[in-house]
Design a protein around this motif. Structure first.
Motif, PDB file in Angstrom:
ATOM      1  N   SER A 271      26.396  95.265  43.582  1.00  0.00           N
ATOM      2  CA  SER A 271      27.603  94.449  43.426  1.00  0.00           C
ATOM      3  C   SER A 271      27.171  92.996  43.236  1.00  0.00           C
ATOM      4  CB  SER A 271      28.469  94.582  44.680  1.00  0.00           C
ATOM      5  OG  SER A 271      29.520  93.662  44.653  1.00  0.00           O
ATOM      6  N   HIS A 272      27.567  92.378  42.132  1.00  0.00           N
ATOM      7  CA  HIS A 272      27.097  91.030  41.826  1.00  0.00           C
ATOM      8  C   HIS A 272      28.185  89.960  41.849  1.00  0.00           C
ATOM      9  CE1 HIS A 272      23.110  92.419  40.801  1.00  0.00           C
ATOM     10  NE2 HIS A 272      23.658  93.372  40.090  1.00  0.00           N
ATOM     11  N   ASN A 273      29.423  90.321  41.586  1.00  0.00           N
ATOM     12  CA  ASN A 273      30.477  89.323  41.416  1.00  0.00           C
ATOM     13  C   ASN A 273      31.377  89.244  42.629  1.00  0.00           C
ATOM     14  OD1 ASN A 273      29.286  89.679  38.961  1.00  0.00           O
ATOM     15  ND2 ASN A 273      31.168  89.798  37.799  1.00  0.00           N
TER      16      ASN A 273
ATOM     17  N   GLU B  34      33.343  81.240  41.963  1.00  0.00           N
ATOM     18  CA  GLU B  34      32.978  82.577  41.513  1.00  0.00           C
ATOM     19  C   GLU B  34      31.499  82.805  41.791  1.00  0.00           C
ATOM     20  OE1 GLU B  34      32.885  85.191  37.409  1.00  0.00           O
ATOM     21  OE2 GLU B  34      32.606  83.024  37.292  1.00  0.00           O
TER      22      GLU B  34
ATOM     23  N   SER C 101      28.718  84.684  40.358  1.00  0.00           N
ATOM     24  CA  SER C 101      28.478  85.380  39.100  1.00  0.00           C
ATOM     25  C   SER C 101      27.273  86.314  39.187  1.00  0.00           C
ATOM     26  CB  SER C 101      28.278  84.383  37.963  1.00  0.00           C
ATOM     27  OG  SER C 101      27.192  83.543  38.242  1.00  0.00           O
ATOM     28  N   LYS C 102      26.429  86.073  40.163  1.00  0.00           N
ATOM     29  CA  LYS C 102      25.251  86.911  40.361  1.00  0.00           C
ATOM     30  C   LYS C 102      24.736  86.660  41.769  1.00  0.00           C
ATOM     31  CE  LYS C 102      20.712  87.865  38.376  1.00  0.00           C
ATOM     32  NZ  LYS C 102      19.708  87.447  37.413  1.00  0.00           N
ATOM     33  N   LYS C 103      24.259  87.703  42.410  1.00  0.00           N
ATOM     34  CA  LYS C 103      23.664  87.541  43.732  1.00  0.00           C
ATOM     35  C   LYS C 103      22.565  88.566  43.928  1.00  0.00           C
ATOM     36  CE  LYS C 103      26.305  90.707  46.466  1.00  0.00           C
ATOM     37  NZ  LYS C 103      25.264  91.705  46.346  1.00  0.00           N
TER      38      LYS C 103
END
Length: 154
Positions: free
Chosen positions: A8-10, A31, A33-35
């Motif tokens: 899950s990135h967002n 937001e 947007s990437k993690k």
């Protein structure tokens, strides 16, 4: 719980009451947007410790602040100030701590602590488990250290 899931990135974060040289009592929607979450497990004085290192790319989406007009917003651009950065880190860390607390209370290992300790610290983890009254209570005594790194995405 999505902070612990690398698939899950967002996501969206609401930060309230940002007040510094740039923002005046602003509520800001950001937001993710990437993690990416990297974990490290180890033992300190026989006690299990799981270090959680979260790196997140953040973009400011919406600003609601006092005394702002449309021209000012477009002319200044949108930035992540040091105050906002620290509030984002605090917000994410708080969410992660709540998830850990729920995991411990419900004895549900959403964090994958068991598999990480078993994979990387097998001998010490087996020794730790043997000292517990019931093996399923292993989460309660694990210390979690959370580190957050924010990168601004424009």
């Amino acid at each position: 719980f999505t902070y612990f899931d690398n698939d899950s990135h967002n996501g969206i974060i609401k930060i309230s009451g940002v007040d510094d040289d740039y923002y005046e009592n602003a509520n800001i929607m950001c937001e993710i947007s990437k993690k990416k979450l990297k974990t490290k497990v180890f033992f300190e004085d026989g006690k299990p410790v799981m270090e959680l290192n979260l790196k997140a790319n953040i973009r400011v989406m919406e600003i609601n602040k006092e005394n702002i007009d449309r021209e000012e917003l477009f002319s200044q651009g949108v930035v992540i100030t040091n105050v906002l950065r620290e509030k984002i880190k605090e917000n994410i860390k708080n969410d992660m701590e709540i998830a850990i607390k729920i995991s411990k209370e419900k004895e549900f290992d959403i964090i994958n602590a068991y598999s990480n300790f078993y994979k990387y610290k097998t001998k010490e983890f087996k020794e730790y488990l043997s000292k517990l009254g019931k093996e399923e209570y292993y989460l309660k005594n694990i210390d979690f250290k959370i580190n957050i790194e924010i990168e601004e995405r424009t």
